[in-house]
Write a protein that holds these residues in place. Structure first.
Motif, PDB file in Angstrom:
ATOM      1  N   TYR A 133      -8.353  -3.117   3.141  1.00  0.00           N
ATOM      2  CA  TYR A 133      -7.362  -2.630   4.097  1.00  0.00           C
ATOM      3  C   TYR A 133      -6.075  -3.433   3.967  1.00  0.00           C
ATOM      4  O   TYR A 133      -6.098  -4.644   3.715  1.00  0.00           O
ATOM      5  CB  TYR A 133      -7.870  -2.744   5.539  1.00  0.00           C
ATOM      6  N   CYS A 134      -4.985  -2.752   4.160  1.00  0.00           N
ATOM      7  CA  CYS A 134      -3.691  -3.439   4.194  1.00  0.00           C
ATOM      8  C   CYS A 134      -3.513  -4.014   5.604  1.00  0.00           C
ATOM      9  O   CYS A 134      -3.326  -3.270   6.566  1.00  0.00           O
ATOM     10  CB  CYS A 134      -2.563  -2.463   3.862  1.00  0.00           C
ATOM     11  N   LYS A 135      -3.618  -5.325   5.728  1.00  0.00           N
ATOM     12  CA  LYS A 135      -3.628  -5.940   7.054  1.00  0.00           C
ATOM     13  C   LYS A 135      -2.334  -5.666   7.807  1.00  0.00           C
ATOM     14  O   LYS A 135      -2.351  -5.379   9.008  1.00  0.00           O
ATOM     15  CB  LYS A 135      -3.838  -7.456   6.916  1.00  0.00           C
ATOM     16  N   ASP A 136      -1.198  -5.764   7.133  1.00  0.00           N
ATOM     17  CA  ASP A 136       0.078  -5.563   7.830  1.00  0.00           C
ATOM     18  C   ASP A 136       0.193  -4.134   8.355  1.00  0.00           C
ATOM     19  O   ASP A 136       0.632  -3.928   9.483  1.00  0.00           O
ATOM     20  CB  ASP A 136       1.249  -5.866   6.879  1.00  0.00           C
ATOM     21  N   CYS A 137      -0.250  -3.128   7.556  1.00  0.00           N
ATOM     22  CA  CYS A 137      -0.118  -1.730   7.987  1.00  0.00           C
ATOM     23  C   CYS A 137      -1.102  -1.391   9.097  1.00  0.00           C
ATOM     24  O   CYS A 137      -0.796  -0.628  10.011  1.00  0.00           O
ATOM     25  CB  CYS A 137      -0.318  -0.781   6.795  1.00  0.00           C
ATOM     26  N   TYR A 138      -2.298  -1.965   9.032  1.00  0.00           N
ATOM     27  CA  TYR A 138      -3.264  -1.695  10.101  1.00  0.00           C
ATOM     28  C   TYR A 138      -2.809  -2.331  11.415  1.00  0.00           C
ATOM     29  O   TYR A 138      -2.981  -1.774  12.489  1.00  0.00           O
ATOM     30  CB  TYR A 138      -4.649  -2.194   9.708  1.00  0.00           C
ATOM     31  N   LYS A 139      -2.230  -3.533  11.318  1.00  0.00           N
ATOM     32  CA  LYS A 139      -1.691  -4.144  12.532  1.00  0.00           C
ATOM     33  C   LYS A 139      -0.487  -3.345  13.028  1.00  0.00           C
ATOM     34  O   LYS A 139      -0.288  -3.207  14.234  1.00  0.00           O
ATOM     35  CB  LYS A 139      -1.298  -5.589  12.242  1.00  0.00           C
ATOM     36  N   ALA A 142      -0.169  -0.183  12.796  1.00  0.00           N
ATOM     37  CA  ALA A 142      -0.709   1.025  13.435  1.00  0.00           C
ATOM     38  C   ALA A 142      -1.542   0.715  14.669  1.00  0.00           C
ATOM     39  O   ALA A 142      -2.033   1.632  15.321  1.00  0.00           O
ATOM     40  CB  ALA A 142      -1.558   1.802  12.430  1.00  0.00           C
ATOM     41  N   GLY A 143      -1.731  -0.568  14.993  1.00  0.00           N
ATOM     42  CA  GLY A 143      -2.507  -0.930  16.177  1.00  0.00           C
ATOM     43  C   GLY A 143      -4.004  -0.843  15.968  1.00  0.00           C
ATOM     44  O   GLY A 143      -4.752  -0.620  16.912  1.00  0.00           O
ATOM     45  N   ILE A 144      -4.487  -1.013  14.727  1.00  0.00           N
ATOM     46  CA  ILE A 144      -5.911  -0.901  14.413  1.00  0.00           C
ATOM     47  C   ILE A 144      -6.364  -2.220  13.798  1.00  0.00           C
ATOM     48  O   ILE A 144      -5.651  -2.828  12.996  1.00  0.00           O
ATOM     49  CB  ILE A 144      -6.175   0.257  13.439  1.00  0.00           C
ATOM     50  N   CYS A 145      -7.562  -2.630  14.176  1.00  0.00           N
ATOM     51  CA  CYS A 145      -8.109  -3.876  13.627  1.00  0.00           C
ATOM     52  C   CYS A 145      -8.323  -3.718  12.124  1.00  0.00           C
ATOM     53  O   CYS A 145      -9.038  -2.813  11.685  1.00  0.00           O
ATOM     54  CB  CYS A 145      -9.425  -4.206  14.328  1.00  0.00           C
ATOM     55  N   PRO A 146      -7.742  -4.598  11.296  1.00  0.00           N
ATOM     56  CA  PRO A 146      -7.909  -4.459   9.845  1.00  0.00           C
ATOM     57  C   PRO A 146      -9.280  -4.882   9.339  1.00  0.00           C
ATOM     58  O   PRO A 146      -9.620  -4.599   8.206  1.00  0.00           O
ATOM     59  CB  PRO A 146      -6.807  -5.362   9.283  1.00  0.00           C
ATOM     60  N   LYS A 147     -10.083  -5.538  10.172  1.00  0.00           N
ATOM     61  CA  LYS A 147     -11.405  -5.974   9.719  1.00  0.00           C
ATOM     62  C   LYS A 147     -12.450  -4.877   9.823  1.00  0.00           C
ATOM     63  O   LYS A 147     -13.374  -4.828   9.027  1.00  0.00           O
ATOM     64  CB  LYS A 147     -11.844  -7.197  10.525  1.00  0.00           C
ATOM     65  N   CYS A 148     -12.309  -4.011  10.835  1.00  0.00           N
ATOM     66  CA  CYS A 148     -13.315  -2.947  11.011  1.00  0.00           C
ATOM     67  C   CYS A 148     -12.715  -1.557  10.882  1.00  0.00           C
ATOM     68  O   CYS A 148     -13.451  -0.570  10.976  1.00  0.00           O
ATOM     69  CB  CYS A 148     -13.998  -3.080  12.364  1.00  0.00           C
ATOM     70  N   GLY A 149     -11.387  -1.446  10.690  1.00  0.00           N
ATOM     71  CA  GLY A 149     -10.772  -0.137  10.561  1.00  0.00           C
ATOM     72  C   GLY A 149     -10.802   0.664  11.854  1.00  0.00           C
ATOM     73  O   GLY A 149     -10.708   1.876  11.833  1.00  0.00           O
ATOM     74  N   GLY A 150     -10.949   0.009  13.011  1.00  0.00           N
ATOM     75  CA  GLY A 150     -10.976   0.701  14.284  1.00  0.00           C
ATOM     76  C   GLY A 150     -12.336   1.225  14.684  1.00  0.00           C
ATOM     77  O   GLY A 150     -12.467   1.884  15.704  1.00  0.00           O
ATOM     78  N   THR A 151     -13.383   0.944  13.896  1.00  0.00           N
ATOM     79  CA  THR A 151     -14.727   1.457  14.200  1.00  0.00           C
ATOM     80  C   THR A 151     -15.505   0.526  15.111  1.00  0.00           C
ATOM     81  O   THR A 151     -16.501   0.932  15.707  1.00  0.00           O
ATOM     82  CB  THR A 151     -15.525   1.673  12.910  1.00  0.00           C
ATOM     83  N   CYS A 185       0.813  -1.236   0.000  1.00  0.00           N
ATOM     84  CA  CYS A 185       0.000   0.000   0.000  1.00  0.00           C
ATOM     85  C   CYS A 185       0.835   1.269   0.000  1.00  0.00           C
ATOM     86  O   CYS A 185       0.274   2.366  -0.106  1.00  0.00           O
ATOM     87  CB  CYS A 185      -0.934   0.017   1.218  1.00  0.00           C
ATOM     88  N   HIS A 186       2.178   1.146   0.160  1.00  0.00           N
ATOM     89  CA  HIS A 186       3.082   2.302   0.128  1.00  0.00           C
ATOM     90  C   HIS A 186       2.705   3.335   1.193  1.00  0.00           C
ATOM     91  O   HIS A 186       2.799   4.539   0.968  1.00  0.00           O
ATOM     92  CB  HIS A 186       3.079   2.952  -1.258  1.00  0.00           C
ATOM     93  N   GLY A 187       2.246   2.869   2.334  1.00  0.00           N
ATOM     94  CA  GLY A 187       1.961   3.778   3.433  1.00  0.00           C
ATOM     95  C   GLY A 187       0.581   4.382   3.431  1.00  0.00           C
ATOM     96  O   GLY A 187       0.264   5.206   4.287  1.00  0.00           O
ATOM     97  N   THR A 188      -0.288   4.005   2.485  1.00  0.00           N
ATOM     98  CA  THR A 188      -1.654   4.573   2.441  1.00  0.00           C
ATOM     99  C   THR A 188      -2.634   3.782   3.282  1.00  0.00           C
ATOM    100  O   THR A 188      -3.706   4.277   3.613  1.00  0.00           O
ATOM    101  CB  THR A 188      -2.168   4.634   1.000  1.00  0.00           C
ATOM    102  N   GLY A 189      -2.325   2.535   3.613  1.00  0.00           N
ATOM    103  CA  GLY A 189      -3.247   1.715   4.386  1.00  0.00           C
ATOM    104  C   GLY A 189      -4.286   1.000   3.532  1.00  0.00           C
ATOM    105  O   GLY A 189      -5.145   0.314   4.067  1.00  0.00           O
ATOM    106  N   LYS A 190      -4.233   1.149   2.199  1.00  0.00           N
ATOM    107  CA  LYS A 190      -5.221   0.520   1.320  1.00  0.00           C
ATOM    108  C   LYS A 190      -4.510  -0.252   0.209  1.00  0.00           C
ATOM    109  O   LYS A 190      -3.443   0.159  -0.261  1.00  0.00           O
ATOM    110  CB  LYS A 190      -6.136   1.560   0.688  1.00  0.00           C
TER     111      LYS A 190
END
Length: 268
Positions: free
Chosen positions: A237-243, A245-254, A223-228
């Motif tokens: 969602y880019c699973k590795d980048c969301y993890k 950043a400490g955010i769940c990649p399945k819900c995007g932190g919502t 994703c080159h740092g975009t998270g997508k």
């Protein structure tokens, strides 16, 4: 969390130029779910466009705001300058974000877009309506003259009450004997003087709006740092980048899995 999003893309600092002759005419497309709005076109603004548009969206279960900066061409097809994504979870707790979002084009930096994003959740009490402007204190310069009240009619004279008979004089109470003097308590030793603070405490500094910065991995090859990431024409969602950043990649932190239509397991 449902509510209202107020989005203001107000400035950009672009690195990529799509024009060979002349200057670019940039504008911004703001997308959220099925909602899409454009800003005005900054005519001949080149790489440093400025806008004054306010975009309002109704937020239900969306979790990402997509920004696309385009160069408007009247005689041909518009050219994309760069794009960026912003996770809505970043403003659900802080209620406001103001800063620059990096723009990317085909995996390469294309500049940055400065935005102000406000979130107003449902059920939040509304502020008081604006009060009318005052021009000053009565009698002071700048205050408009007040209209006087019309003269009031006096009340008719009232009939007086008959004189009242006084009460007979009351007998006084006999003088009271005072209490015998009480023995005093011995003097109490005072507390030793407390040491003061080494210096007067300064006042509280002005409170700044807390902003949670979510940093994706800029060296990610997907994703080159975009998270997508885009797979088969679909955005994920880019699973590795969301993890990272400490955010769940399945819900995007919502806390809500939009794909499955139910609460995400990360909230349980």
């Amino acid at each position: 969390m449902q509510g209202t999003l107020i989005i203001r893309p107000f400035r950009a600092n672009l690195k990529r130029d799509t024009e060979i002759f002349g200057k670019m005419d940039p504008f911004v497309i703001v997308k959220m779910g099925n909602q899409k709005q454009n800003t005005s076109v900054a005519n001949e603004a080149g790489k440093t466009p400025v806008w004054n548009d306010v975009i309002t969206y109704r937020k239900t279960y969306e979790n990402v705001i997509d920004f696309e900066v385009w160069d408007y061409d009247q005689a041909s097809k518009n050219d994309m300058i760069g794009q960026a994504s912003f996770p809505i979870a970043q403003v659900e707790q802080t209620r406001q974000f103001q800063g620059a979002i990096p723009l990317m084009y085909k995996g390469k930096p294309a500049g940055e877009l400065s935005v102000i994003i406000e979130f107003k959740p449902d059920g939040q009490p509304q502020g008081y309506p604006p009060q009318p402007q005052q021009f000053g204190i009565p009698g002071q310069p700048g205050y408009p003259p007040q209209q006087g009240y019309p003269p009031q009619q006096g009340y008719p004279p009232q009939q007086g009450y008959p004189p009242q008979q006084g009460y007979p004089p009351q007998q006084g109470y006999p003088p009271q004997q005072g209490y015998p003097p009480q023995p005093g308590y011995p003097p109490q030793p005072g507390y030793p003087p407390q040491p003061g603070y080494p210096h007067p405490q300064p006042g509280y500094p002005p409170q700044q709006i807390a902003v949670i910065q979510i940093k994706f991995n800029p060296n990610c090859h997907d994703c080159h740092g975009t998270g997508k990431v885009y797979k088969k024409g679909k955005q994920k969602y880019c699973k590795d980048c969301y993890k990272h950043a400490g955010i769940c990649p399945k819900c995007g932190g919502t806390g809500y899995n939009q794909k499955k239509g139910k609460v995400c397991k990360c909230k349980k």
